[in-house]
Enzyme design. Structure first.
Site, PDB file in Angstrom:
ATOM      1  N   ASP A   1       0.843  -1.185   0.000  1.00  0.00           N
ATOM      2  CA  ASP A   1       0.000   0.000   0.000  1.00  0.00           C
ATOM      3  C   ASP A   1       0.885   1.243   0.000  1.00  0.00           C
ATOM      4  O   ASP A   1       2.052   1.208   0.348  1.00  0.00           O
ATOM      5  CB  ASP A   1      -0.951  -0.026   1.209  1.00  0.00           C
ATOM      6  CG  ASP A   1      -2.239   0.722   0.951  1.00  0.00           C
ATOM      7  OD1 ASP A   1      -2.290   1.535   0.004  1.00  0.00           O
ATOM      8  OD2 ASP A   1      -3.217   0.491   1.704  1.00  0.00           O
ATOM      9  N   TRP A   2       0.269   2.364  -0.331  1.00  0.00           N
ATOM     10  CA  TRP A   2       1.016   3.559  -0.703  1.00  0.00           C
ATOM     11  C   TRP A   2       1.785   4.168   0.481  1.00  0.00           C
ATOM     12  O   TRP A   2       1.248   4.380   1.564  1.00  0.00           O
ATOM     13  CB  TRP A   2       0.051   4.573  -1.298  1.00  0.00           C
ATOM     14  CG  TRP A   2      -0.170   4.443  -2.779  1.00  0.00           C
ATOM     15  CD1 TRP A   2      -0.233   5.484  -3.669  1.00  0.00           C
ATOM     16  CD2 TRP A   2      -0.355   3.260  -3.564  1.00  0.00           C
ATOM     17  NE1 TRP A   2      -0.427   5.001  -4.948  1.00  0.00           N
ATOM     18  CE2 TRP A   2      -0.503   3.649  -4.909  1.00  0.00           C
ATOM     19  CE3 TRP A   2      -0.374   1.894  -3.263  1.00  0.00           C
ATOM     20  CZ2 TRP A   2      -0.684   2.732  -5.944  1.00  0.00           C
ATOM     21  CZ3 TRP A   2      -0.568   0.976  -4.288  1.00  0.00           C
ATOM     22  CH2 TRP A   2      -0.717   1.392  -5.617  1.00  0.00           C
TER      23      TRP A   2
END
Length: 565
Positions: free
Chosen positions: A281-282
């Site tokens: 995830d970012w």
């Protein structure tokens, strides 16, 4: 390939889409770096699209990126990904308004209908519209279970039941895949998230933020949250995103799942047999700005490690690609210093390149046709299908006088008067009305940060002054209440004193009015319990579904109108 070119494959970050379809050249206007820099200098060719534009402009923007990529040494085509774009949520960290695309209920509304064929048709429409503008990876479906009702991400889930979510997941992946048995040139790859299930958040807080980093399992139901991901892998999902959260009270290391080798390699790869792409995830490596304010890296449990050390730990855990990052030099440094074997980079590079080949990006799918994009995106047939699904997803909790048949004197709040005017004689004062129609949304506690403000979290009941206003209206005139359930609202007084009560999960005013006036049948059934009190919510265990012994409305509740002669 050079080491630098391989490392570039391992990073996917945000590119901002200008409304006119031009490329962002100004560093100040980009959340990362300009496209030319990332494609030309950093050898990157995976990007997450932020922003919206018309279909023609999106297609042209995509083609300009592909032209940049084609002129690099190897000409590796760009793969574009996106968060959901087909519903009502507007949050730069989770989903975007539908804009030019057809508008459907949120995932929670699809779950309310509970029809895998509808989900498959929805995902097939998403596939067709994404393909038209060059979007090839869907950062969805979200397979977390909504077992903690305060969590801000519930509207993007299929509810709190693992079996229902598993059925919806398989249908969604099939719809995105399209014709054929496997991923192909007419497919959109599904990146299912957030492995191994991001729903059991302590106190319902979100792990985008430091105070929400803990995932807890007081009910011992870690495996329950894993069920939808088992179904997704069995259905052919080729990409997985781990959760930001870090597990507490489990056999696993208490570090965020993106750094957790026993979860990614041991559980996902070895036990579930997944051999596709794992994309973190970012922004789990570096601190970063979001909407103009600073945020620390979501490196929960490994905050003391340097960005280089975090990169190494994630790669050893089994991550193939880093979302929200554009620092391939860290991978190059790790290999050249001898801390990371180049063969480990090669493994991830092969997975990422193979996906591009499967999607046909090296062949006839590199470019898209702007004329076709304008015709396909938002096609009338797709819009009708989305509007029909909105109507079906509305959930009748308390029928009262519904459906309305006459042309009553109607007072409306939260509904556009122009939309209501064809159905009723509108009045400005509730005292002059036969009935009122009131649209509400689940309450939340506003948070101070610009980015945090997009995440609706905290209490689920209305503050006393607002509740008093609502109940005053309900006591003045028989009132039909329709409440948008982005989370399960606590509304016992409203349920008791309303004339009728509907739950919506992404439906516009036209859809609501058609159901209220009997032109369409509400088919939804609650995909989550509605709790009776905040005390009940606070006492609940975040990993346990349908825990209340006496909910205001139980999971699966939903009424129908009687058949008309």
């Amino acid at each position: 390939m050079t080491l630098e070119e391989k490392a570039g494959l391992l990073f996917q970050t945000i590119l901002t889409l200008h409304p006119d379809g031009s490329l962002v050249e100004d560093l100040a206007a980009s959340p990362a770096a300009p496209a030319r820099t990332m494609i030309g200098d950093l050898a990157m060719n995976h990007f997450n699209v932020l922003g919206s534009a018309g279909a023609r402009e999106m297609a042209r923007w995509h083609n300009r990126l592909q032209e940049l990529a084609e002129n690099t040494r190897l000409g590796i085509p760009v793969t574009l990904s996106t968060d959901p774009r087909h519903a009502f949520t507007d949050n730069p960290g989770t989903a975007m308004l539908s804009g030019p695309f057809s508008q459907w209920p949120e995932a929670l509304g699809l779950a309310a209908v509970g029809d895998p064929d509808l989900v498959r048709r929805h995902a097939d429409t998403v596939r067709r519209e994404y393909l038209a503008v060059g979007l090839r990876v869907a950062l969805h479906p979200q397979l977390d279970l909504a077992t903690e009702p305060r969590w801000s991400r519930i509207s993007g889930t299929f509810g709190e039941d693992a079996g229902l979510t598993a059925r919806m997941a398989a249908a969604y992946i099939e719809g995105l895949r399209g014709p054929g048995d496997g991923l192909g040139p007419d497919s959109v790859a599904a990146m299912v998230k957030h492995f191994p299930g991001g729903g059991p958040q302590k106190d319902g807080e979100d792990p985008h933020f430091p105070y929400g980093q803990e995932q807890v399992y007081p009910g011992g139901l870690f495996d329950y949250h894993l069920q939808p991901f088992r179904a997704a892998v069995a259905a052919g999902a080729t990409q997985v995103m781990p959760s930001y959260g870090k597990p507490l009270g489990t056999p696993y290391e208490e570090v965020a799942f993106g750094f957790n080798r026993d979860v990614i390699t041991g559980l996902l790869r070895d036990e579930l047999g997944f051999d596709g792409i794992v994309c973190a995830d970012w922004a789990i490596i570096n601190d970063h700005p979001v909407v103009g304010e600073p945020h620390i890296a979501r490196a929960w449990g490994v905050e003391d490690l340097s960005p280089t050390e975090r990169t190494l730990k994630a790669l050893h855990a089994g991550v193939d690609q880093f979302g929200g990052e554009h620092c391939p030099e860290l991978v190059v440094e790790l290999v050249r210093s001898g801390r990371l074997a180049q063969s480990r980079v090669d493994t991830s590079a092969r997975r990422l390149l193979a996906e591009k080949f499967r999607l046909g990006l090296f062949d006839d799918r590199r470019y898209v046709d702007p004329d076709a994009a304008e015709e396909i995106v938002g096609h009338p047939d797709f819009r009708v299908a989305g509007a029909t699904a909105q109507r079906r997803s509305l959930t009748l909790l308390k029928p009262g006088p519904l459906p309305l048949r006459d042309h009553p004197r109607l007072y409306v709040e939260g509904v556009r008067p122009a939309a209501a005017a064809p159905y009723a004689h509108l009045v400005d004062d509730p005292a002059d009305a036969d009935l009122a129609l009131l649209r509400l949304s689940t309450p939340y506690e506003p948070r101070p940060g610009r980015f945090e403000a997009f995440f609706h979290t905290g209490r689920l009941d209305f503050p006393a002054p607002r509740l008093k206003e609502i109940l005053t209206l309900l006591d003045t005139v028989p009132t039909i209440v329709a409440i948008h359930m982005e989370r399960p609202a606590v509304i016992p007084e409203i349920a008791d004193r309303s004339a009728a009560l509907l739950a919506s999960f992404g439906a516009d005013d036209d859809a609501l009015l058609d159901v209220v006036f009997g032109r369409a049948q509400p088919e939804g059934r609650l995909p989550v319990q509605l709790p009776r009190s905040m005390e009940e919510v606070a006492a609940g265990r975040p990993d346990v579904p349908q825990e209340s012994p006496d909910p205001l409305f139980p999971f699966g509740h939903g009424l129908r109108y009687p058949e008309q002669p």
